[in-house]
Structures are given as structure tokens and as C-alpha cells.
Enzyme design. Structure first.
Site, PDB file in Angstrom:
ATOM      1  N   SER A  85     -28.259 -35.048 -37.774  1.00  0.00           N
ATOM      2  CA  SER A  85     -27.389 -35.704 -38.750  1.00  0.00           C
ATOM      3  C   SER A  85     -27.265 -34.807 -39.977  1.00  0.00           C
ATOM      4  CB  SER A  85     -28.025 -37.040 -39.153  1.00  0.00           C
ATOM      5  OG  SER A  85     -27.514 -37.459 -40.390  1.00  0.00           O
ATOM      6  N   SER A  86     -26.160 -34.968 -40.712  1.00  0.00           N
ATOM      7  CA  SER A  86     -25.945 -34.150 -41.913  1.00  0.00           C
ATOM      8  C   SER A  86     -27.001 -34.424 -42.986  1.00  0.00           C
ATOM      9  CB  SER A  86     -24.548 -34.398 -42.478  1.00  0.00           C
ATOM     10  OG  SER A  86     -24.377 -35.759 -42.794  1.00  0.00           O
ATOM     11  N   CYS A  87     -27.785 -35.489 -42.825  1.00  0.00           N
ATOM     12  CA  CYS A  87     -28.800 -35.786 -43.850  1.00  0.00           C
ATOM     13  C   CYS A  87     -30.001 -34.845 -43.766  1.00  0.00           C
ATOM     14  CB  CYS A  87     -29.251 -37.231 -43.776  1.00  0.00           C
ATOM     15  SG  CYS A  87     -30.285 -37.548 -42.361  1.00  0.00           S
ATOM     16  N   TYR A 104     -36.155 -39.986 -42.046  1.00  0.00           N
ATOM     17  CA  TYR A 104     -35.224 -39.766 -40.918  1.00  0.00           C
ATOM     18  C   TYR A 104     -34.885 -38.272 -40.799  1.00  0.00           C
ATOM     19  CZ  TYR A 104     -30.633 -40.559 -38.574  1.00  0.00           C
ATOM     20  OH  TYR A 104     -29.546 -40.577 -37.735  1.00  0.00           O
ATOM     21  N   LYS A 110     -35.387 -35.558 -37.694  1.00  0.00           N
ATOM     22  CA  LYS A 110     -34.268 -34.802 -37.119  1.00  0.00           C
ATOM     23  C   LYS A 110     -34.505 -33.294 -37.215  1.00  0.00           C
ATOM     24  CE  LYS A 110     -31.559 -38.169 -35.827  1.00  0.00           C
ATOM     25  NZ  LYS A 110     -31.310 -38.341 -34.382  1.00  0.00           N
ATOM     26  N   HIS A 163     -23.952 -48.495 -41.794  1.00  0.00           N
ATOM     27  CA  HIS A 163     -23.424 -47.437 -42.646  1.00  0.00           C
ATOM     28  C   HIS A 163     -22.223 -47.968 -43.447  1.00  0.00           C
ATOM     29  CE1 HIS A 163     -25.468 -44.741 -39.633  1.00  0.00           C
ATOM     30  NE2 HIS A 163     -25.812 -44.149 -40.753  1.00  0.00           N
TER      31      HIS A 163
HETATM   32  N1  LIG Z   1     -23.747 -43.298 -36.846  1.00  0.00           N
HETATM   33  C1  LIG Z   1     -23.639 -42.220 -37.607  1.00  0.00           C
HETATM   34  O1  LIG Z   1     -22.960 -42.220 -38.641  1.00  0.00           O
HETATM   35  C2  LIG Z   1     -24.356 -40.959 -37.228  1.00  0.00           C
HETATM   36  C3  LIG Z   1     -25.165 -40.862 -36.098  1.00  0.00           C
HETATM   37  N2  LIG Z   1     -25.803 -39.678 -35.831  1.00  0.00           N
HETATM   38  C4  LIG Z   1     -26.706 -39.534 -34.684  1.00  0.00           C
HETATM   39  O2  LIG Z   1     -26.121 -39.934 -33.476  1.00  0.00           O
HETATM   40  C5  LIG Z   1     -27.111 -40.517 -32.628  1.00  0.00           C
HETATM   41  C6  LIG Z   1     -26.652 -41.895 -32.173  1.00  0.00           C
HETATM   42  O3  LIG Z   1     -26.406 -42.708 -33.312  1.00  0.00           O
HETATM   43  P1  LIG Z   1     -25.545 -44.061 -33.206  1.00  0.00           P
HETATM   44  O4  LIG Z   1     -24.833 -44.088 -31.918  1.00  0.00           O
HETATM   45  O5  LIG Z   1     -24.800 -44.175 -34.468  1.00  0.00           O
HETATM   46  O6  LIG Z   1     -26.696 -45.156 -33.201  1.00  0.00           O
HETATM   47  P2  LIG Z   1     -26.657 -46.622 -32.558  1.00  0.00           P
HETATM   48  O7  LIG Z   1     -27.643 -47.423 -33.322  1.00  0.00           O
HETATM   49  O8  LIG Z   1     -25.269 -47.101 -32.460  1.00  0.00           O
HETATM   50  O9  LIG Z   1     -27.201 -46.377 -31.085  1.00  0.00           O
HETATM   51  C7  LIG Z   1     -28.499 -45.952 -30.876  1.00  0.00           C
HETATM   52  C8  LIG Z   1     -28.813 -46.045 -29.414  1.00  0.00           C
HETATM   53  O10 LIG Z   1     -30.176 -45.652 -29.242  1.00  0.00           O
HETATM   54  C9  LIG Z   1     -30.785 -46.527 -28.323  1.00  0.00           C
HETATM   55  N3  LIG Z   1     -32.205 -46.667 -28.682  1.00  0.00           N
HETATM   56  C10 LIG Z   1     -32.753 -46.842 -29.904  1.00  0.00           C
HETATM   57  N4  LIG Z   1     -34.081 -46.953 -29.804  1.00  0.00           N
HETATM   58  C11 LIG Z   1     -34.374 -46.849 -28.483  1.00  0.00           C
HETATM   59  C12 LIG Z   1     -35.576 -46.897 -27.727  1.00  0.00           C
HETATM   60  N5  LIG Z   1     -36.767 -47.061 -28.326  1.00  0.00           N
HETATM   61  N6  LIG Z   1     -35.493 -46.766 -26.389  1.00  0.00           N
HETATM   62  C13 LIG Z   1     -34.305 -46.603 -25.768  1.00  0.00           C
HETATM   63  N7  LIG Z   1     -33.139 -46.529 -26.423  1.00  0.00           N
HETATM   64  C14 LIG Z   1     -33.183 -46.660 -27.765  1.00  0.00           C
HETATM   65  C15 LIG Z   1     -30.078 -47.862 -28.447  1.00  0.00           C
HETATM   66  O11 LIG Z   1     -30.144 -48.490 -27.182  1.00  0.00           O
HETATM   67  P3  LIG Z   1     -29.759 -50.061 -26.903  1.00  0.00           P
HETATM   68  O12 LIG Z   1     -28.365 -50.224 -27.391  1.00  0.00           O
HETATM   69  O13 LIG Z   1     -29.877 -50.204 -25.440  1.00  0.00           O
HETATM   70  O14 LIG Z   1     -30.759 -50.847 -27.696  1.00  0.00           O
HETATM   71  C16 LIG Z   1     -28.666 -47.427 -28.817  1.00  0.00           C
HETATM   72  O15 LIG Z   1     -27.856 -47.314 -27.668  1.00  0.00           O
HETATM   73  C17 LIG Z   1     -28.413 -40.542 -33.427  1.00  0.00           C
HETATM   74  O16 LIG Z   1     -29.194 -39.450 -33.073  1.00  0.00           O
HETATM   75  C18 LIG Z   1     -27.942 -40.385 -34.843  1.00  0.00           C
HETATM   76  O17 LIG Z   1     -28.884 -39.738 -35.634  1.00  0.00           O
HETATM   77  C19 LIG Z   1     -25.670 -38.589 -36.647  1.00  0.00           C
HETATM   78  C20 LIG Z   1     -24.880 -38.648 -37.755  1.00  0.00           C
HETATM   79  C21 LIG Z   1     -24.158 -39.817 -38.135  1.00  0.00           C
HETATM   80  C1  LIG Z   2     -25.086 -40.664 -41.617  1.00  0.00           C
HETATM   81  C2  LIG Z   2     -26.145 -40.762 -42.673  1.00  0.00           C
HETATM   82  O1  LIG Z   2     -26.039 -42.006 -43.346  1.00  0.00           O
HETATM   83  C3  LIG Z   2     -27.021 -42.331 -44.302  1.00  0.00           C
HETATM   84  O2  LIG Z   2     -26.702 -41.766 -45.538  1.00  0.00           O
HETATM   85  P1  LIG Z   2     -25.481 -42.261 -46.414  1.00  0.00           P
HETATM   86  O3  LIG Z   2     -24.301 -41.434 -46.108  1.00  0.00           O
HETATM   87  O4  LIG Z   2     -25.882 -42.273 -47.837  1.00  0.00           O
HETATM   88  O5  LIG Z   2     -25.305 -43.746 -45.868  1.00  0.00           O
HETATM   89  P2  LIG Z   2     -24.289 -44.944 -45.924  1.00  0.00           P
HETATM   90  O6  LIG Z   2     -23.170 -44.742 -44.990  1.00  0.00           O
HETATM   91  O7  LIG Z   2     -25.135 -46.176 -45.730  1.00  0.00           O
HETATM   92  O8  LIG Z   2     -23.766 -45.002 -47.451  1.00  0.00           O
HETATM   93  C4  LIG Z   2     -22.851 -44.112 -47.971  1.00  0.00           C
HETATM   94  C5  LIG Z   2     -22.443 -44.454 -49.368  1.00  0.00           C
HETATM   95  O9  LIG Z   2     -21.671 -45.655 -49.334  1.00  0.00           O
HETATM   96  C6  LIG Z   2     -22.078 -46.549 -50.369  1.00  0.00           C
HETATM   97  N1  LIG Z   2     -21.783 -47.928 -49.990  1.00  0.00           N
HETATM   98  C7  LIG Z   2     -20.933 -48.752 -50.647  1.00  0.00           C
HETATM   99  N2  LIG Z   2     -20.925 -49.967 -50.101  1.00  0.00           N
HETATM  100  C8  LIG Z   2     -21.773 -49.902 -49.031  1.00  0.00           C
HETATM  101  C9  LIG Z   2     -22.170 -50.877 -48.074  1.00  0.00           C
HETATM  102  O10 LIG Z   2     -21.777 -52.031 -48.095  1.00  0.00           O
HETATM  103  N3  LIG Z   2     -23.041 -50.437 -47.119  1.00  0.00           N
HETATM  104  C10 LIG Z   2     -23.517 -49.157 -47.072  1.00  0.00           C
HETATM  105  N4  LIG Z   2     -24.361 -48.807 -46.087  1.00  0.00           N
HETATM  106  N5  LIG Z   2     -23.147 -48.207 -47.987  1.00  0.00           N
HETATM  107  C11 LIG Z   2     -22.292 -48.604 -48.960  1.00  0.00           C
HETATM  108  C12 LIG Z   2     -23.560 -46.242 -50.516  1.00  0.00           C
HETATM  109  O11 LIG Z   2     -24.053 -46.687 -51.754  1.00  0.00           O
HETATM  110  C13 LIG Z   2     -23.579 -44.715 -50.369  1.00  0.00           C
HETATM  111  O12 LIG Z   2     -23.221 -44.112 -51.593  1.00  0.00           O
HETATM  112  C14 LIG Z   2     -28.412 -41.873 -43.961  1.00  0.00           C
HETATM  113  O13 LIG Z   2     -29.283 -42.851 -44.481  1.00  0.00           O
HETATM  114  C15 LIG Z   2     -28.547 -41.543 -42.550  1.00  0.00           C
HETATM  115  O14 LIG Z   2     -28.405 -42.690 -41.745  1.00  0.00           O
HETATM  116  C16 LIG Z   2     -27.501 -40.599 -42.109  1.00  0.00           C
HETATM  117  O15 LIG Z   2     -27.747 -39.724 -41.327  1.00  0.00           O
END
Ligand SMILES: NC(=O)C1=CN([C@@H]2O[C@H](COP(=O)(O)OP(=O)(O)OC[C@H]3O[C@@H](n4cnc5c(N)ncnc54)[C@H](OP(=O)(O)O)[C@@H]3O)[C@@H](O)[C@H]2O)C=CC1
Ligand SMILES: C[C@H]1O[C@H](OP(=O)(O)OP(=O)(O)OC[C@H]2O[C@@H](n3cnc4c(=O)[nH]c(N)nc43)[C@H](O)[C@@H]2O)[C@@H](O)[C@@H](O)C1=O
Length: 322
Positions: A117-119, A146, A150, A189
Site C-alpha cells: 500500500s502507498s502508506c 500496517y 507491508k 476508507h
Molecule cells: N482498499 C484499498 O484502498 C487498498 C488496498 N490495498 C491492499 O490490497 C489488498 C486487499 O485489500 P482490500 O481488497 O481492499 O481488502 P478487503 O478487506 O476488501 O479484503 C480483504 C480480503 O482478505 C481476506 N482475509 C482477511 N483476513 C483473512 C484471514 N485471516 N484468512 C483468510 N482471508 C483473510 C478477506 O476474506 P473474506 O472476505 O473471506 O473474509 C477478504 O477477502 C491488501 O493487501 C491491501 O493492503 C492497498 C492499497 C489500498
Molecule cells: C489506503 C490507505 O488508507 C489509509 O490511509 P488514509 O488514506 O489516510 O485513509 P482513509 O481513506 O481512511 O482517509 C483519507 C482521508 O479522508 C478523510 N475522511 C473524511 N471523511 C472520512 C470518512 O468518513 N471516513 C474515512 N475513512 N476518511 C474520511 C480522512 O480524515 C483522511 O484525511 C491507511 O490507514 C491504510 O489503510 C492505507 O493503506
């Protein structure tokens, strides 16, 4: 370049394990692979296979013997979930990654893509953030646990390449959104939180909504279908130890993003900002020149992507996970 890699199409009939195939990213990768003709896709839900259970993970890989693997299973959440449950984000993610990658090594997975992730980048990294910024400064405290997990994953991929010569790779996506996202108000998010908040405000006839933070931080949002295409492109074309940033190369303030969601949902009231909630990183814009150099750029525009996500949410709001 590692041994055993030739750029070009992957074998469409090979067994391909998508770990996390029901999540936002995993389900998009599954759709993309299916559309590209892959016939040997394998997934397992967390109820069927808990990836923190090391013995179960080894048994699973011994049974299915995948040739390819995308690791899209992780403990994932927005800024509030990350800052409230750092132990879970560190421990679960380290366990999942180490188990899956150790078992993949043991059972000879040829091509593995690890998703970070970009974090992972420093809180005050120069923008746009180049891959070389990794480990050059302090992490953003709202997601440091986190991020450390990563970063360990990137190191594990590099170590496997160095010690065993396997062509495994890592991709670092920016903030993603799209169908199948987590729309829970506290855990999600930014984008899914806004879609749900503005949609509910329209439905309930409210004239005010309150978002988190100041609205001034900048975020780069990418539709998950673009992300999935980028993953397949990297799997077929990229072989290197360094992680590859995956983003659009464009960002906007949280306030500007909220304005688009308000407009798309039809909300005509006022937006307020709760400054007791954290802002997180002031800016998180990826330098995507490495990905562009590999021949791939994003296609989905922000407004179109948000409109599609609002439409998806309205169709599925009744049966979403919390
Ligand atoms: N969402 C975003 O904005 C971003 C995501 N990513 C990365 O992309 C990847 C996927 O994220 P995303 O799809 O958003 O996450 P989701 O929460 O949508 O999905 C996560 C998945 O992981 C599975 N999972 C979690 N814990 C377990 C476990 N203990 N055993 C088996 N399966 C597990 C879940 O399975 P089940 O549904 O069956 O419970 C689910 O399908 C991650 O590595 C994340 O860091 C990176 C940057 C941004
Ligand atoms: C992908 C990346 O995502 C995470 O980082 P982040 O970008 O800071 O996460 P975010 O999407 O939750 O928030 C983005 C911005 O948005 C604002 N904001 C406003 N209103 C809401 C609101 O209602 N919810 C949330 N969540 N944010 C809000 C919030 O205050 C912040 O300024 C990592 O923890 C980690 O998970 C990671 O890898």
C-alpha cells in the site's frame, strides 16, 4: 533479473490462487483474470481457510499446488480502523504474509504478486512519491503498524528473489475504491464512507453531512478495476526486486472529492468538517513513472469511477457487509 522469468502471457490453464478473492481487490483481480481467459482460478474464504493458521495454509497449498499466486488477503481498513487497532493490523498481516509466502516457496509457486500500500512511504516524502523513498523517513502514525507489516512483505519478496531466484514481485497501490468495497461507517476508507454518507443523506432528506478532518489533505484515488488490470500487466511484464507504485498520477483534496460524491449522489445540502477526526498524511500522490515505463497507465477517470461506485452501492446497499 531473476531466473525463470520470460515476459509474456501467463499460462491460462495453470492453477492460479487469488488469496482474498472476495475482497475489494481480490474480487476485481478474479474478474480481470476470468475475463482474460484464466480457467484454473482458486479462492478460499476466511471461513474456509484462516490464513493466520500456518498449518492450514501449508495444507491448502500442498493440495492445490498453484503455479501463480496473488496475495490480496489482508486486514484492511481506513484511517480510524488503522489507528484504533494497530495490533491487529500488524500481527494479522505479518502472519498472513509470512504463512502464504513460506507455503508458496515450499510448494514451488513460480510467480507471486504481493500487494502492499502507498502508506509504506514516509509521512513527509517528497511528492509525487517515488519508489526510492521507501525507508527514508518516519511513517505516518495513523497507519505505522500496517505499514511496517507491508514493508516486511516487500522485504520477504526481495529475500526470496535473492535466496531462491524466483521471479516474485510487489505492487504498491494508492487508495482504491469500487464495487465490493467495505462501506462500514467507522472502518472503511474515505470513498466508500462518503458514498454511503451522502447517499443516506439524500435518502433521509438531510440538509447537512459531516465528514472527518479538515478536508485539506490530498488523496489519489484509483478504481479497483484499473488496479486489477495493472496487476495482470505486471505479472506478465515486470521482473524486478523493487516494488512498483500503482496509481493514476493525479490527486485532489478530500473536500474536492466530497464535492464530486455530493454532486453524483444528488446531495444539495451543506458539508461540515469534524476536525477532531484525524487527517492522516497531508498528501499521498504516487510517482507512477515506473509503471508507465512498463507500459501501463490508468483509464478510469475519478468522476466516472465514483458514478459507477454510487450506482453499484445503490443496487447492493441492502446486502453489504458491515
Ligand atoms: N482498499 C484499498 O484502498 C487498498 C488496498 N490495498 C491492499 O490490497 C489488498 C486487499 O485489500 P482490500 O481488497 O481492499 O481488502 P478487503 O478487506 O476488501 O479484503 C480483504 C480480503 O482478505 C481476506 N482475509 C482477511 N483476513 C483473512 C484471514 N485471516 N484468512 C483468510 N482471508 C483473510 C478477506 O476474506 P473474506 O472476505 O473471506 O473474509 C477478504 O477477502 C491488501 O493487501 C491491501 O493492503 C492497498 C492499497 C489500498
Ligand atoms: C489506503 C490507505 O488508507 C489509509 O490511509 P488514509 O488514506 O489516510 O485513509 P482513509 O481513506 O481512511 O482517509 C483519507 C482521508 O479522508 C478523510 N475522511 C473524511 N471523511 C472520512 C470518512 O468518513 N471516513 C474515512 N475513512 N476518511 C474520511 C480522512 O480524515 C483522511 O484525511 C491507511 O490507514 C491504510 O489503510 C492505507 O493503506
Amino acid at each position: 533479473m531473476s531466473e525463470g522469468f520470460r515476459a509474456g502471457p501467463l499460462d491460462r490453464d495453470a492453477t492460479f490462487y487469488v488469496a482474498g478473492h472476495r475482497g475489494l481487490v481480490g474480487s476485481a483481480i478474479w474478474r480481470t483474470l476470468e475475463a482474460a481467459g484464466f480457467t484454473g482460478l482458486v479462492g478460499a474464504t476466511s471461513a474456509e481457510l484462516d490464513l493466520t493458521d500456518r498449518a492450514a495454509v501449508f495444507e491448502h497449498l500442498a493440495r492445490i499446488r498453484p503455479r501463480y499466486l496473488v496475495l490480496a488477503a489482508a486486514k484492511v481498513g481506513g484511517i480510524m480502523a488503522n489507528s484504533t487497532y494497530p495490533v491487529d493490523f500488524l500481527s494479522n498481516n505479518l502472519q498472513i504474509q509470512v504463512n502464504v509466502m513460506d507455503a508458496a516457496l515450499e510448494h514451488g509457486v513460480e510467480r507471486l504478486l504481493f500487494l502492499g500500500s502507498s502508506c509504506i512511504y514516509p509521512q513527509l516524502a517528497a511528492q509525487p512519491i517515488h519508489e526510492d523513498s521507501l525507508l527514508t523517513g518516519h511513517l505516518e502514525p495513523t497507519n505505522d503498524a500496517y505499514a511496517i507489516a507491508k514493508i516486511a512483505g516487500i522485504l520477504q519478496v526481495q529475500a526470496v528473489r535473492r535466496q531462491y531466484g524466483l521471479p516474485w514481485i510487489s505492487a504498491m497501490p494508492t487508495n482504491l475504491y469500487g464495487p465490493g468495497d467495505n462501506f462500514s461507517p467507522q472502518g472503511s476508507h474515505l470513498l466508500p464512507a462518503l458514498v454511503r454518507r451522502y447517499d443516506e443523506a439524500v435518502r433521509d432528506g438531510l440538509d447537512e453531512v459531516t465528514n472527518w478532518g479538515t478536508g485539506t489533505p490530498r488523496r489519489e484515488l484509483m478504481h479497483v478495476d484499473d488496479m486489477a488490470e495493472a496487476c495482470l500487466h505486471l505479472l506478465e511484464n515486470y521482473d524486478g526486486p523493487q516494488q512498483v507504485n500503482v496509481g493514476t498520477g493525479r490527486d485532489a483534496t478530500i473536500r474536492e472529492i466530497a464535492e464530486v460524491v455530493a454532486e453524483v449522489t444528488g446531495f444539495q445540502g451543506r458539508t461540515l468538517w469534524d476536525t477532531t477526526k484525524p487527517d492522516g498524511m497531508p498528501q499521498k500522490l504516487l510517482d507512477v513513472s515506473k509503471l508507465a515505463g512498463e507500459g501501463w497507465t490508468a483509464r478510469v477517470g475519478l468522476r466516472d469511477g465514483i458514478a459507477a461506485t454510487v450506482a453499484w452501492y445503490r443496487e447492493h446497499a441492502g446486502d453489504l457487509r458491515e
